[in-house]
Scaffold this motif. Structure first.
Motif, PDB file in Angstrom:
ATOM      1  N   VAL A 298       1.060  -1.044  -0.265  1.00  0.00           N
ATOM      2  CA  VAL A 298      -0.293   0.120   0.331  1.00  0.00           C
ATOM      3  C   VAL A 298       0.962   0.953   0.165  1.00  0.00           C
ATOM      4  N   ALA A 299       2.083   1.240   0.644  1.00  0.00           N
ATOM      5  CA  ALA A 299       2.784   2.402   0.732  1.00  0.00           C
ATOM      6  C   ALA A 299       2.904   2.802  -0.682  1.00  0.00           C
ATOM      7  N   GLY A 300       3.358   1.340  -1.230  1.00  0.00           N
ATOM      8  CA  GLY A 300       4.442   1.669  -2.867  1.00  0.00           C
ATOM      9  C   GLY A 300       3.356   2.338  -3.285  1.00  0.00           C
ATOM     10  N   LEU A 301       2.272   1.791  -3.655  1.00  0.00           N
ATOM     11  CA  LEU A 301       1.442   2.504  -4.342  1.00  0.00           C
ATOM     12  C   LEU A 301       0.521   3.895  -3.887  1.00  0.00           C
ATOM     13  N   ALA A 302       1.266   4.424  -2.687  1.00  0.00           N
ATOM     14  CA  ALA A 302       0.339   5.655  -1.940  1.00  0.00           C
ATOM     15  C   ALA A 302       1.989   6.705  -2.970  1.00  0.00           C
ATOM     16  N   ALA A 303       3.013   5.756  -2.962  1.00  0.00           N
ATOM     17  CA  ALA A 303       4.503   6.401  -3.394  1.00  0.00           C
ATOM     18  C   ALA A 303       4.330   7.072  -4.960  1.00  0.00           C
ATOM     19  N   THR A 304       4.063   5.522  -5.603  1.00  0.00           N
ATOM     20  CA  THR A 304       3.497   6.009  -7.146  1.00  0.00           C
ATOM     21  C   THR A 304       2.560   7.082  -7.378  1.00  0.00           C
ATOM     22  N   PHE A 305       2.126   7.190  -6.810  1.00  0.00           N
ATOM     23  CA  PHE A 305       1.424   7.880  -7.232  1.00  0.00           C
ATOM     24  C   PHE A 305       1.370   9.847  -6.537  1.00  0.00           C
ATOM     25  N   GLY A 306       1.943   9.553  -5.677  1.00  0.00           N
ATOM     26  CA  GLY A 306       2.630  10.513  -5.541  1.00  0.00           C
ATOM     27  C   GLY A 306       3.110  11.449  -4.064  1.00  0.00           C
ATOM     28  N   ALA A 307       2.124  10.520  -3.438  1.00  0.00           N
ATOM     29  CA  ALA A 307       2.336  10.804  -1.733  1.00  0.00           C
ATOM     30  C   ALA A 307       3.949  10.809  -1.028  1.00  0.00           C
ATOM     31  N   GLY A 308       4.324  12.153  -0.670  1.00  0.00           N
ATOM     32  CA  GLY A 308       5.391  12.459  -0.076  1.00  0.00           C
ATOM     33  C   GLY A 308       5.871  11.464   1.479  1.00  0.00           C
ATOM     34  N   VAL A 309       7.042  11.537   1.299  1.00  0.00           N
ATOM     35  CA  VAL A 309       8.026  10.725   2.367  1.00  0.00           C
ATOM     36  C   VAL A 309       7.295  10.414   3.232  1.00  0.00           C
TER      37      VAL A 309
END
Length: 383
Positions: A298-309
């Motif tokens: 889920v964290a990887g998907l969030a990062a893929t869609f532009g979420a910050g660190v």
């Protein structure tokens, strides 16, 4: 597609309807026999638990699926079988003796439970079996001279024929598989006998069963005894597989898992006990996957869609907290039971029968084929 035209009663109770069953079940048996040599030790261990749960499921199927008597106390019967094995093993009794003794003792206790349950039906019988399970759990915790109380009991490896059979050995797997096959074949033959037909008659209508001369009380007690005895035998294998037993292992949640075995698998056939056992055993690996892998995904998907660190880290922690929450397993069990009761009351095996019937009757299949017609005579309403 093969169609069977039954011309006499023997065709209806035949153990093997046609040669296709021999080939299909033979191929399945070959796969199960070679499983310890081609699968990892973890998967073989899971297969052992599938066999043990399926044995309990078959026992519960006799009582609930075929006789129509509800029970939420089968964890107590499993505990009685397990503790009988552990205690007699400490006394130096051979495996064969305490294995059979556990089944006999559990069957006798099941018959004793069956007698007071004769006057109970429905939710009242469920409450009575829950009470029995709580009583057994309390006895196991308090009778320290025999059960060692909450400290539990160690169960050594099986000693038989001059050798030791460890819980992770292929021999132990074959023992569990062999017992499951014997229990299934024995139950199939039981249901072809007058006793099995009496069980089904009681399930369908006690009023009609009495009118045909069936001693309802006697057969209910028989059903409780057989179901408990089979569960007690599974308890012996369960104790050896776990190698340690304590009262906390035989709680109401375990009884609910056994009920889920037949609800999910389907109460209309013994296939359901095996299918339901596979489903239940897979829940724990699923929860492990949910806790260890899903937060990262889920964290990887969030990062893929532009979420910050920081946002990704927060999402990962929140998902991990949800996946590790106390009571998640119980919530999943409740959701699964609700979904199956609402959308597939015949279980996985019932769904397979519907798919098979669809192709047999296509394009004449009707969606209402499996719906039970609720039409009763006046006497039937008083059942």
């Amino acid at each position: 597609m093969r169609f069977l035209f039954k011309t006499d009663y023997n065709d209806d109770i035949r153990l093997i309807p046609h040669s296709g069953y021999i080939w299909s079940y033979g191929a399945l048996l070959v796969l199960l026999v070679i499983a310890p040599f081609v699968l990892s030790s973890y998967l073989v261990s899971q297969l052992v638990f599938v066999c043990i749960y399926a044995i309990v499921g078959v026992g519960l199927m006799i009582l609930t699926g075929f006789t129509g008597q509800a029970s939420l106390g089968h964890a107590a019967f499993l505990a009685i079988g397990a503790y009988t094995a552990a205690y007699l093993q400490q006394m130096g009794v051979p495996f064969i003796v305490y294995f059979l003794a556990a089944g006999v003792l559990t069957g006798l206790i099941g018959a004793m439970v069956g007698f007071p349950a004769l006057r109970l039906q429905g939710i009242y019988l469920v409450i009575a079996t829950i009470s029995f399970a709580l009583i057994v759990e309390e006895i196991l915790a308090r009778w320290e001279s025999v059960t060692h109380g909450n400290d539990g009991m160690r169960v050594r490896a099986i000693q038989m024929l001059g050798g030791s059979i460890t819980r992770d050995s292929p021999t132990f797997y074959y023992m569990c598989l062999g017992l499951l096959i014997l229990v299934i074949v024995g139950t199939l033959n039981l249901m072809r006998s007058p006793t099995g037909r009496a069980f089904v008659a009681i399930r369908d209508s006690e009023t009609a069963a009495k009118s045909m001369g069936i001693n309802v009380a006697r057969y209910k007690v028989k059903s409780f005894a057989l179901s408990a005895a089979i569960t007690g035998l599974a308890g012996v294998l369960f104790a050896h597989k776990m190698s340690f037993i304590s009262p906390e292992m035989f709680t109401l949640q375990l009884s609910i898992e056994f009920i889920m075995v037949i609800i999910i698998g389907g109460v209309i056939s013994l296939h359901g006990a095996v299918l339901g056992a596979i489903f239940i055993v897979m829940v724990d690996p699923f929860l492990t996957f949910l806790k260890d892998d899903i937060p990262g995904v889920v964290a990887g998907l969030a990062a893929t869609f532009g979420a910050g660190v920081e946002q990704v880290a927060s999402i990962k922690n929140n998902v991990a907290a949800i996946a590790s929450a106390n009571g998640l397993k119980g919530a999943i069990y409740g959701l699964i039971i609700m979904l199956f009761i609402l959308f597939e009351p015949y279980g996985i095996y019932g769904r397979w029968l519907k798919i098979k019937l669809f192709f047999q009757l296509f394009p004449l299949y009707k969606r209402a084929t499996f719906k039970r017609q609720k039409i009763y005579v006046k006497s039937e309403r008083n059942r």
